[in-house]
Design a protein around this motif. Sequence first.
Motif, PDB file in Angstrom:
ATOM      1  N   TRP A   1       1.021   7.737  11.320  1.00  0.00           N
ATOM      2  CA  TRP A   1       0.360   6.431  11.447  1.00  0.00           C
ATOM      3  C   TRP A   1       0.174   6.008  12.897  1.00  0.00           C
ATOM      4  CZ3 TRP A   1       3.097   2.314  13.683  1.00  0.00           C
ATOM      5  CH2 TRP A   1       4.478   2.513  13.849  1.00  0.00           C
TER       6      TRP A   1
ATOM      7  N   SER B   1      -3.453   4.156   6.083  1.00  0.00           N
ATOM      8  CA  SER B   1      -3.521   5.277   5.145  1.00  0.00           C
ATOM      9  C   SER B   1      -4.311   6.436   5.725  1.00  0.00           C
ATOM     10  CB  SER B   1      -4.157   4.836   3.825  1.00  0.00           C
ATOM     11  OG  SER B   1      -3.301   3.987   3.106  1.00  0.00           O
ATOM     12  N   GLU B   2      -5.413   6.128   6.427  1.00  0.00           N
ATOM     13  CA  GLU B   2      -6.260   7.185   6.976  1.00  0.00           C
ATOM     14  C   GLU B   2      -5.505   7.990   8.032  1.00  0.00           C
ATOM     15  OE1 GLU B   2      -8.857   7.386   5.215  1.00  0.00           O
ATOM     16  OE2 GLU B   2      -8.481   5.424   4.338  1.00  0.00           O
TER      17      GLU B   2
ATOM     18  N   ASN C   1       0.857  -1.187   0.000  1.00  0.00           N
ATOM     19  CA  ASN C   1       0.000   0.000   0.000  1.00  0.00           C
ATOM     20  C   ASN C   1       0.892   1.236   0.000  1.00  0.00           C
ATOM     21  OD1 ASN C   1      -1.952   1.966   0.392  1.00  0.00           O
ATOM     22  ND2 ASN C   1      -2.316   1.460   2.543  1.00  0.00           N
TER      23      ASN C   1
ATOM     24  N   GLN D   1       0.790  11.890   0.463  1.00  0.00           N
ATOM     25  CA  GLN D   1       0.205  12.952   1.282  1.00  0.00           C
ATOM     26  C   GLN D   1      -0.386  14.038   0.382  1.00  0.00           C
ATOM     27  OE1 GLN D   1       0.976  10.825   4.498  1.00  0.00           O
ATOM     28  NE2 GLN D   1       0.164  12.865   4.775  1.00  0.00           N
TER      29      GLN D   1
ATOM     30  N   THR E   1       0.905   5.240   0.091  1.00  0.00           N
ATOM     31  CA  THR E   1       0.056   6.373   0.439  1.00  0.00           C
ATOM     32  C   THR E   1       0.797   7.680   0.185  1.00  0.00           C
ATOM     33  OG1 THR E   1      -1.047   5.058   2.152  1.00  0.00           O
ATOM     34  CG2 THR E   1      -1.286   7.454   2.285  1.00  0.00           C
TER      35      THR E   1
ATOM     36  N   ARG F   1      -5.213  12.474   1.518  1.00  0.00           N
ATOM     37  CA  ARG F   1      -4.267  11.485   1.019  1.00  0.00           C
ATOM     38  C   ARG F   1      -4.861  10.725  -0.167  1.00  0.00           C
ATOM     39  NH1 ARG F   1      -7.098   7.396   0.287  1.00  0.00           N
ATOM     40  NH2 ARG F   1      -8.517   6.751   1.910  1.00  0.00           N
ATOM     41  N   THR F   2      -3.956  10.096  -0.933  1.00  0.00           N
ATOM     42  CA  THR F   2      -4.326   9.179  -2.010  1.00  0.00           C
ATOM     43  C   THR F   2      -3.509   7.911  -1.818  1.00  0.00           C
ATOM     44  OG1 THR F   2      -4.655  11.051  -3.514  1.00  0.00           O
ATOM     45  CG2 THR F   2      -4.435   8.869  -4.511  1.00  0.00           C
ATOM     46  N   ASN F   3      -4.121   6.745  -2.034  1.00  0.00           N
ATOM     47  CA  ASN F   3      -3.338   5.519  -1.872  1.00  0.00           C
ATOM     48  C   ASN F   3      -3.643   4.517  -2.977  1.00  0.00           C
ATOM     49  OD1 ASN F   3      -5.894   4.675  -0.869  1.00  0.00           O
ATOM     50  ND2 ASN F   3      -4.923   3.075   0.337  1.00  0.00           N
TER      51      ASN F   3
END
Length: 908
Positions: free
Chosen positions: A405, A397-398, A62, A66, A64, A116-118
């Motif tokens: 994290w 990710s959130e 994953n 910012q 992620t 964010r985008t992941n």
Amino acid sequence: MGLSFRKTLIASAIIAASTLSQGILAKPVKVTEVEGISEYRLDNGLRVLLFPDVTQETVTVNVTYQVGSKHENYGETGMAHLLEHLVFKGSPKHKDIPKELSEHGARPNGTTWTDRTNYFETFNATEKNIDWALDMEADRMVNSFIAQKDLDSEMTVVRNEFERGENSPYNVLAKRVMASAYSWHNYGKSTIGARSDIENVSIDRLKAFYKKYYQPDNATLIVAGKFELKDMLKKVEAAFGPIPKPERVIEPLYTQEPAQDGEKLVTVRRVGDVQVYLMAYHVPAGSHEDFAALEVLSGIMSETPRGRLHQEVVEKKLATQSYGFNFQWAEPGLMMYGLVVDKAEDLNKAIDASHSVLENLAKTPITKKEVERTKRKLIKNFELGFNSSESVALELSEWLGMGDWRLLFLNRDRIETVSVEDVQRVAEKYLTRNNRTAGRYLPAETPERVEIPAVASVSDMLKDYKGRKAVSAGEVFDASFDNIDKRTDNFTIAKDLKVSLLPKKTRGESVEFYMSLNLGDEKSLMSKSNIGSATASLLMHGTSKYTREQLQDEFDKLKSSVSIGGGATGIGIRANTKRENLPKVIELVAHVLKEANFDSKEFDQYKAKTKVNLEQSMQNPQSLVFREYSRRHRQVSQDHPHYVPTFDESLTRLEALKLEDIKSFHELFYGSQFGEIAIVGDFDEKAIRKQLKTLFADWKPKTDYQRIERAYKAVDNKAQQFNTPDKENAVFAATISLPINDDHQDSPALVLGNYMLGGGFLNSRLATKLRQEDGLSYSAGSFLNQSELDNRSALGIYAICAPQNLAKVEAGVKEVLQKVIDSGFTEEEIASAKSGYLQQRKIARSKDDELAPALGNNAYLKRNMQWSKDFEAKIESLTAKDIHDVMKRYLGIKEFAILTGADFSKTK
């Protein structure tokens, strides 16, 4: 692919560009470790989180970034999400990413949100797969094809996704409320963006956005699953180390939303059959110390059935449904509450009641019981979620979007220490009229603004945070067919209750429980299908010993997640819990099944909520089309248990439904003599065997079970249209029935043929044509439903699109079908499909929550895993001629029924 709205809202998807140049490999430096998750940093700024989990047969990668919708400028709304789509279009070393994802059997997606985008994929834990995933993510981090030709096709796909959101009354209203709640901050703009921006944003702006934000110093790589830590560090270093650290500097955002100085009201008028009311209150960032108390407050107010909104608004029949949630963002966000009200009822009464519940807490203080109950559920959900390294990898990710994290663990710690006084304080501070978006402007004698406190520094807050002892790791489990059969203990209780037990050590001592009960026969179930569905729906609404609220409390105390659903011919029960609590969970499930009390108040709420849902479905093109799809494959009399009624018929049946019908159905058909139980995970097999016999051996139904056969019938191929005025999105479906089951000699070829036709990721024939090439549909594909016991199958094709593109979609579907019938598939397609399909099946049986129902289904069919082993061997041996012969034999374009739903005034 979709927009992660964390609790609800609009949409999401895929893609990006730049240049990878070789440099000195960056050595990973360990930064910190919390509860089994280690953080490293490369010289180029890339953060790396590693979470080894030997109990899994999979690995999740994953990445992620910012960057999210809050970083967009004027004319660029929706650009972060549109870019996400383009990053799936390929890079120099990975020119066809959807194809590669399918070949490796990955479960992939990409999501865009505010902060964010992941991009992530879960796949079988092989060296080859790991090396491929890391190399692919590294290459598309800075080398993606951000090309005009891809924007031309993907823009219309994203626009279609936007149109899909416009079909939802909630989504439409939520966008308007959030836009009104924020006067200046970009949180007020939907992540999907404005239609005009989606249609007109230039490729140069997308490239600049990509080059600025898609860089190692603005990204975090998360790897979770089955791997050795040292080996993974070397792989990460080799894949990402050569990417240079960029010279550009990302300037911090500084726009802050001022305190709201008066309630606001937004009104949306559209065609529909339901009233919705939303309330939004400004709250601090997700990292703020008040947020834990706000989460508890949200649960106290919004849960069903014990939440205050439900009890004071729904139970008093002012609304049919209530809900609430928080947007937990890096900067001050929103606490949202909502009501669904029947169109015939007075919305103002529900509004007044909800304001009284939410904004009158000084007179009706929060209680200790409410706080402890909600905290218990939140902590339970945290612990159950942490049993899966894949879930943790995505959840991180959130929290990365919020700043760090480790906030995931700090938030848990804060929730545990939340007091009644904390919840009362935040309730009185933030739930006020002047902080609410949904009102009128009125002059005030004194200011009533709520100043939202800021977080000074997330990094300073977590500088010395250590967390707790990591969760127990469990065993390395071989998810092969032979080992599953070897480890599974099969036996029968009473007349025909088949049990499959597979004990093994798992992460966090988790265990999955599955149970199905088979009910009645064709004659006894006539005219009872809706009664059976209502009975199953009401089982968890209270028993002879517990109210609905108390029942939820008991399951929460046991740190278990339990669901029950079904209809007239059978019900299914799923439970996820921990070793120490499994016996009590099974005992409580048995109590629910045997002693549901079917309370009249709960029955009235069920009818009211179901009525509103049915009325809303009557204006939804997707609901109408797929209801008709089901009806075409259930050609039986109206009183038959398998009959699928129209929505109008369902409303008529609902109106006639009586509580006595449900109680009688339960008494007549419920019992544990005919069914299946499967348990997979960490449990005491000897004790559980004894308990299952004690609880279920003597519970007998008054009517024996006899499976109702469903003979093959050709689908009525008459086309049908459903007009849905004022809906922006259209739905296309085509279906055909086939006279074979999953044990037929042609089944393997049909399964793999369907996978290539429309069942794989974005590189299936249908997705490639309708989405990648023509840009007509956000979602397009096919599915195959095969009976295991009757000689029948159903193949369906689906697509969503703008109404004016329906004819093009139908033409595209027929073109794809004709090419498959005429020339079949290439050897390259078949090799790729075999790899992807077989790896996906391996992933499924390596996951306990999927393996448990699979074992239960095998018991019902009198199979073991050797059947699946043989089936996969047949898939592996298929040739291009085998598949082409089968597709030609069973697929005829004129035999498909074409079903469409749209506002047909917009098709011209």
